[in-house]
Design an enzyme around this catalytic site. Structure first.
Site, short mmCIF file in Angstrom:
data_model
loop_
_atom_site.label_atom_id
_atom_site.label_comp_id
_atom_site.label_asym_id
_atom_site.label_seq_id
_atom_site.Cartn_x
_atom_site.Cartn_y
_atom_site.Cartn_z
N CYS A 37 7.38 8.13 -14.45
CA CYS A 37 7.23 7.02 -15.38
C CYS A 37 6.40 7.51 -16.57
CB CYS A 37 6.54 5.85 -14.70
SG CYS A 37 4.86 6.23 -14.14
N HIS A 149 -7.00 2.04 -2.00
CA HIS A 149 -6.24 2.71 -3.05
C HIS A 149 -7.14 2.87 -4.28
CE1 HIS A 149 -3.16 3.49 -6.11
NE2 HIS A 149 -2.34 3.77 -5.12
N GLU A 151 -6.58 2.84 -7.41
CA GLU A 151 -6.38 1.87 -8.49
C GLU A 151 -7.11 0.56 -8.20
OE1 GLU A 151 -2.92 -0.90 -10.42
OE2 GLU A 151 -2.29 1.06 -9.65
N THR A 189 -0.59 -2.12 -9.69
CA THR A 189 0.64 -1.97 -10.48
C THR A 189 1.81 -1.42 -9.69
OG1 THR A 189 0.03 0.27 -11.21
CG2 THR A 189 -0.68 -1.59 -12.60
N SER A 248 1.84 4.95 -3.25
CA SER A 248 2.15 3.56 -2.91
C SER A 248 3.56 3.18 -3.34
CB SER A 248 1.13 2.62 -3.57
OG SER A 248 1.48 1.27 -3.38
#
Length: 336
Positions: A37, A149, A151, A189, A248
């Site tokens: 991405c 995680h 994030e 996200t 993830s």
């Protein structure tokens, strides 16, 4: 926020299910979009350009992205991956990973006089800004995500007194808030869109005035890869997801494939991890890859399947991604 243009799926469907193709040609359905991405591309290029500009060693807190091949390749080039800032020599160059860090990590780096470059994905930064904004307005922030995680830790660290982690629908009953009229949900996200919406529905049953985030927190690339898998999974005897187990979004793709009708789905880092027994009696194999996976690893799986008689490769295109993020300002002049 989306960089995707919807396109025709274009699967040549059999009259019955994929399993009924036993007398037909073996085929591969190749999900598009897949792989890198914009945020991952930016993060990896950030480290590569930092190496070019400053030379080895440079340090990266945590894995720059959750992919074993990428981390191993950068390690071979002189990158040192660390868990915390206190492992970095004072005054050295430290890159923060795509997953983002809390203000406390920035403060720790400054205390050690580290030179820093922030490779946090801009879409993760957006969630950080939302957390800060709603904390200033004294909201209870229900952060949907996976405990541990990076994030989630970074986002929660922006407003630790206001954020509660909600790790899936089963965690909803434990949530408590101060004022039911001032509650908002945000999310990691890289989650499954479907499971996140299930969690939100459960939260809204408890808190009818629950507010939605100003815009989607689950990133465009995560959503696009899940949509492509959903499109091809009903035709697939097997879906192979290329990605690492600590990714993830890659793990979610396996779950999405199974929930969408694939008869089996497995996660592999490399083609050599594909068990030939998985292919017994299989006529249609779907392939996709997580958002941190370089295309060379997908090509390895395609080549392996070709050796097993899967010569027909059909793209399943559900979106066209065009988004590109600028490099961190310290490196922008170096981008070509």
């Amino acid at each position: 926020m989306s960089s995707a243009v919807p396109l025709n799926v274009g699967i040549t469907r059999s009259a019955d299910s994929g399993a009924s193709r036993a007398d037909g040609e073996k085929r591969v359905l190749l999900a598009e979009p897949r792989g890198y991405c914009a945020g991952v591309d930016r993060a990896v290029e950030t480290v590569e350009k930092a190496l070019e500009k400053h030379g080895a060693p440079i340090y990266v807190r945590k894995e720059i992205v959750h992919n074993r091949h990428v981390v191993d390749t950068l390690t071979d080039q002189g990158v040192v991956f660390v868990d915390e800032t206190d492992e970095v020599p004072e005054g050295a160059l430290l890159v923060f990973s795509a997953h983002g860090v809390s203000p406390a990590v920035h403060e720790s780096a400054a205390a050690r006089n580290l030179r820093t470059i922030d490779a946090t994905c801009p879409l993760v930064t957006k969630v950080h800004q939302e957390a800060k904004r709603f904390a200033r307005d004294d909201f209870d922030i229900l952060l949907i995500g996976h405990e541990g995680h990076e994030e989630v830790e970074g986002t929660a660290g922006e407003a630790p007194d206001h954020v509660q982690l909600v790790d899936g629908p089963d965690s909803v009953d434990a949530v408590t808030v101060r004022d039911e009229s001032k509650v908002i949900w945000l999310s990691q996200t890289t989650l499954s869109v479907d499971e996140t919406m299930q969690t939100v529905a459960r939260l809204r049953e408890r808190f009818p005035n629950l507010q939605d985030p100003p815009s989607d927190d689950i990133c465009y690339a995560t959503q696009n890869r899940q949509v492509a898998v959903k499109a091809m999974a009903p035709e697939c005897d097997l879906v192979i997801v290329v990605g690492s187990r600590n990714s993830s979004n890659s793990v979610r793709l396996v779950e999405v494939a199974l929930n969408a009708g694939a008869k089996a789905s497995y996660l592999v880092d490399y083609a050599r991890e594909v068990d030939p027994a998985w292919l017994d009696g299989v006529r249609t194999v779907g392939i996709t890859s997580g958002a941190s996976v370089p295309e060379i690893l997908v090509r390895g799986v395609i080549d392996l399947l070709d050796e097993h008689g899967f010569h027909d490769v059909q793209p399943v295109t559900t979106a066209n991604e065009t988004l590109v993020f600028a490099l961190p300002r310290e490196l922008r002049a170096a981008r070509t």
